[in-house]
Design an enzyme around this catalytic site. Structure first.
Site, PDB file in Angstrom:
ATOM      1  N   ASP A  98       0.813  -1.195  -0.089  1.00 50.16           N
ATOM      2  CA  ASP A  98       0.017   0.017  -0.134  1.00 50.16           C
ATOM      3  C   ASP A  98       0.890   1.137  -0.014  1.00 50.16           C
ATOM      4  OD1 ASP A  98      -2.339   1.283  -0.116  1.00 50.16           O
ATOM      5  OD2 ASP A  98      -3.212  -0.188   1.387  1.00 50.16           O
ATOM      6  N   ASP A 199      -2.929   4.522  -2.579  1.00 54.52           N
ATOM      7  CA  ASP A 199      -4.059   5.270  -1.746  1.00 54.52           C
ATOM      8  C   ASP A 199      -4.335   6.688  -2.292  1.00 54.52           C
ATOM      9  OD1 ASP A 199      -5.663   4.862   0.667  1.00 54.52           O
ATOM     10  OD2 ASP A 199      -4.472   6.605   1.218  1.00 54.52           O
ATOM     11  N   GLU A 241      -6.145   4.054  -6.404  1.00 49.47           N
ATOM     12  CA  GLU A 241      -7.461   4.370  -6.023  1.00 49.47           C
ATOM     13  C   GLU A 241      -7.656   5.788  -6.439  1.00 49.47           C
ATOM     14  OE1 GLU A 241      -9.689   4.494  -1.431  1.00 49.47           O
ATOM     15  OE2 GLU A 241      -7.595   5.231  -1.585  1.00 49.47           O
ATOM     16  N   HIS A 315     -11.192  -2.709   2.729  1.00 50.16           N
ATOM     17  CA  HIS A 315     -11.142  -2.376   4.223  1.00 50.16           C
ATOM     18  C   HIS A 315     -12.203  -1.096   4.355  1.00 50.16           C
ATOM     19  CE1 HIS A 315      -8.205   0.116   2.036  1.00 50.16           C
ATOM     20  NE2 HIS A 315      -8.294   1.043   3.077  1.00 50.16           N
ATOM     21  N   ASP A 316     -12.428  -0.314   3.564  1.00 49.29           N
ATOM     22  CA  ASP A 316     -13.332   0.934   3.675  1.00 49.29           C
ATOM     23  C   ASP A 316     -14.902   0.696   3.374  1.00 49.29           C
ATOM     24  OD1 ASP A 316     -11.235   2.604   4.290  1.00 49.29           O
ATOM     25  OD2 ASP A 316     -10.924   2.987   2.228  1.00 49.29           O
TER      26      ASP A 316
END
Length: 542
Positions: A98, A199, A241, A315-316
């Site tokens: 990440d 991210d 993302e 995860h969100d």
């Protein structure tokens, strides 16, 4: 389009805090992941997207990094990280790190220096502005509630933070910042990782003075520079993302000749239960016709001109089987398999979020004391102050809160689901005694085995990876039906999205064989096919 390994791959996301604890401190860690690599190899995945394990004060559970080239002690050591990369490589599994470079932690050495004085060498590593009319520089809002500007009393200037005030935004206009990032990325690439998940990468080109955050004018210039200075010569996966991306934007990010990224994460489909222009907490019923339109648009628009990621969960994002499916004991398995079928026969790279492969469900709470996530906690305070009813706020958190996805993985029905011998950092879903990895894998209707078969099919059939896409019955209020065709072969995918039984009427198609179905006895006669609740079938046509 040049064929790359990631075109036909399936990626598995690990949220390390919640995957497997190896030392009893209640927090998942790198050695825990190493212990479970055989499980992932059995599933058949090709890469692990590893959520941050860097040094962090954990204001945002690791997405606030204080040292990019150190491992947080709760997760292990750099030796553990190198062991994970090496052991995964032995199983032909690549580690995708990440990359969180829109912002750092306010405890990063750069920010500590930057905040010392206006003439510090690191001052321009971050975005500082004077007050305007004794107030914040402008009306930019933080995604985690409130103003995006925080006053630093020592220097009497505001710094920008699009997330928590402990996550100051980096100033990408500064070439020194970019060079620091290239150096850090090459540090990890030299260790043999398989790429980066980036991210909120669409925010790095922001122009805060003009209220521009996503897709700023210099964004693609920065990404092309990144490509040239870091991973461009390597055979790695890079995924950005990009929350506000359009199909045209996505081509800029992912068309191979542009030398930027392998693919994008776009979220248009996952936001369809949110009221336009309002926070994600303000929901509306899912429009199924629109859901199909969005998927079809992305399938057609990027065909030959870019590459998309395929996902329901991360995860969100709360668990899809609870959000849009049916997580009751009667229908959870067929519903979870329906979502898998829906996604895994589309063009793009599928991502499985940990626990999705056994149909994990959301975890409702009854009090804010049970919440952990900073986004939910901030929203709760903000809405209380605005006069919202407590019950309504909790209902919103149960529907859209990020803790739903972050509960520890239950590996069996023992204490704490075999996740830890200590006290879990976040309580497991109380249903873990009945819903866990061991139980699912032993069940003849195993969701795990269904995912395993989907992954095998993708690896063995170029039709899934490269075939053309054609939607049928776009206006059907219940069925999602599409064809994939490649080299004189056509597969028909029929999805009943709802609990209600329905009929599929033949479109002059004849069945050769059933490729896969989430019921063991799906019909082969398409003259008038009866579909049971959430039934999904893939046919090879004659």
């Amino acid at each position: 389009m040049e064929k790359k390994w990631w075109h036909s791959s399936v990626v598995y996301q690990i949220y390390p805090r919640s995957f497997q604890d190896s030392n009893g401190d209640g927090v998942g860690d790198i050695q825990g992941i190493i212990q479970r690599l055989d499980y992932l190899a059995d599933l058949g995945i090709d890469a692990i997207w590893l959520s941050p394990v860097y040094q962090s004060p954990n204001d945002d559970n690791g997405y606030d990094i204080s040292d990019y080239q150190a491992i947080s002690s709760e997760f292990g050591t750099m030796d553990d990280m190198e062991e994970l990369i090496n052991e995964a490589n032995k199983l032909n599994i690549r580690i995708v790190m990440d990359l969180v470079v829109n912002h750092t932690s306010d405890e990063h050495a750069w920010f500590i220096e930057s905040s010392k004085s206006k003439d510090n060498d690191y001052r321009d590593y971050y975005i500082w502005r004077d007050a305007q009319n004794n107030d914040v520089p402008n009306e930019l809002k933080s995604i985690f509630s409130g103003s995006a500007w925080e006053l630093d009393e020592q220097t009497n200037q505001y710094y920008l933070h699009l997330y928590s005030k402990k996550q100051p935004d980096l100033n990408w206009e500064n070439p020194k910042v970019r060079n620091e990032i290239w150096e850090m990325m090459n540090f990890w690439l030299d260790k043999g990782i398989g790429g980066f998940r980036m991210d909120v990468i669409d925010l790095i080109g922001k122009v805060p003075d003009e209220l521009i955050t996503g897709n700023g004018p210099m964004l693609h210039t920065y990404l092309q520079e990144m490509h040239q200075e870091t991973f461009g010569k390597l055979d790695v996966l890079t995924v950005g993302e990009t929350w506000g991306v359009t199909t045209e934007d996505a081509k800029l990010y992912s068309a191979s000749e542009r030398n930027e990224l392998s693919m994008v994460f776009q979220f248009e489909h996952i936001s369809l239960d949110e009221q336009p222009g309002k926070p994600k907490w303000d929901t509306q019923p899912l429009d199924f016709i629109k859901l199909k339109q969005v998927f079809t648009k992305w399938q057609l628009a990027l065909d030959g001109d870019g590459w998309n990621s395929l996902f329901w969960n991360n995860h969100d994002i709360p668990r899809i089987v609870s959000s849009w499916g049916n997580d009751s004991p009667q229908y959870r398995r067929v519903s979870a398999k329906m979502f898998a079928t829906f996604l895994h026969f589309l063009k793009g790279t599928p991502y499985i979020y940990q626990g999705e492969e056994i149909g994990l469900t959301n975890t409702p709470i009854s009090s804010i004391d049970e919440a952990n996530d900073i986004e939910s906690l901030n929203m709760y305070k903000e809405r209380l102050n605005e006069g919202y009813n407590k019950k309504d706020i909790i209902q919103s958190i149960n529907k859209k809160g990020r803790d739903n996805a972050r509960r520890p993985i239950p590996w069996d029905d023992s204490l704490n689901g075999g996740f830890t011998t200590g006290t879990p950092w976040l309580a497991l879903n109380p249903n873990y005694k009945e819903l866990n990895v061991k139980e699912d894998r032993q069940n003849k209707e195993s969701i795990f085995n269904y995912y395993k078969e989907l992954i095998r099919l993708r690896k063995e059939h170029d039709l899934i990876v490269w075939g053309s896409y054609k939607e049928l019955l776009p206006n059907d209020p219940q069925l999602f039906v599409y064809e994939r065709s490649y080299q004189d072969e056509t597969w028909l995918i029929i999805i009943n999205f709802y609990e209600k039984a329905t009929i599929y009427k033949n479109q002059d198609q004849k069945v050769d064989t059933i490729i896969i179905s989430n019921y063991s006895d799906s019909g082969k006669n398409l003259e008038q096919l009866s579909l049971r609740p959430f039934e999904s079938v893939v046919y090879k046509l004659d």
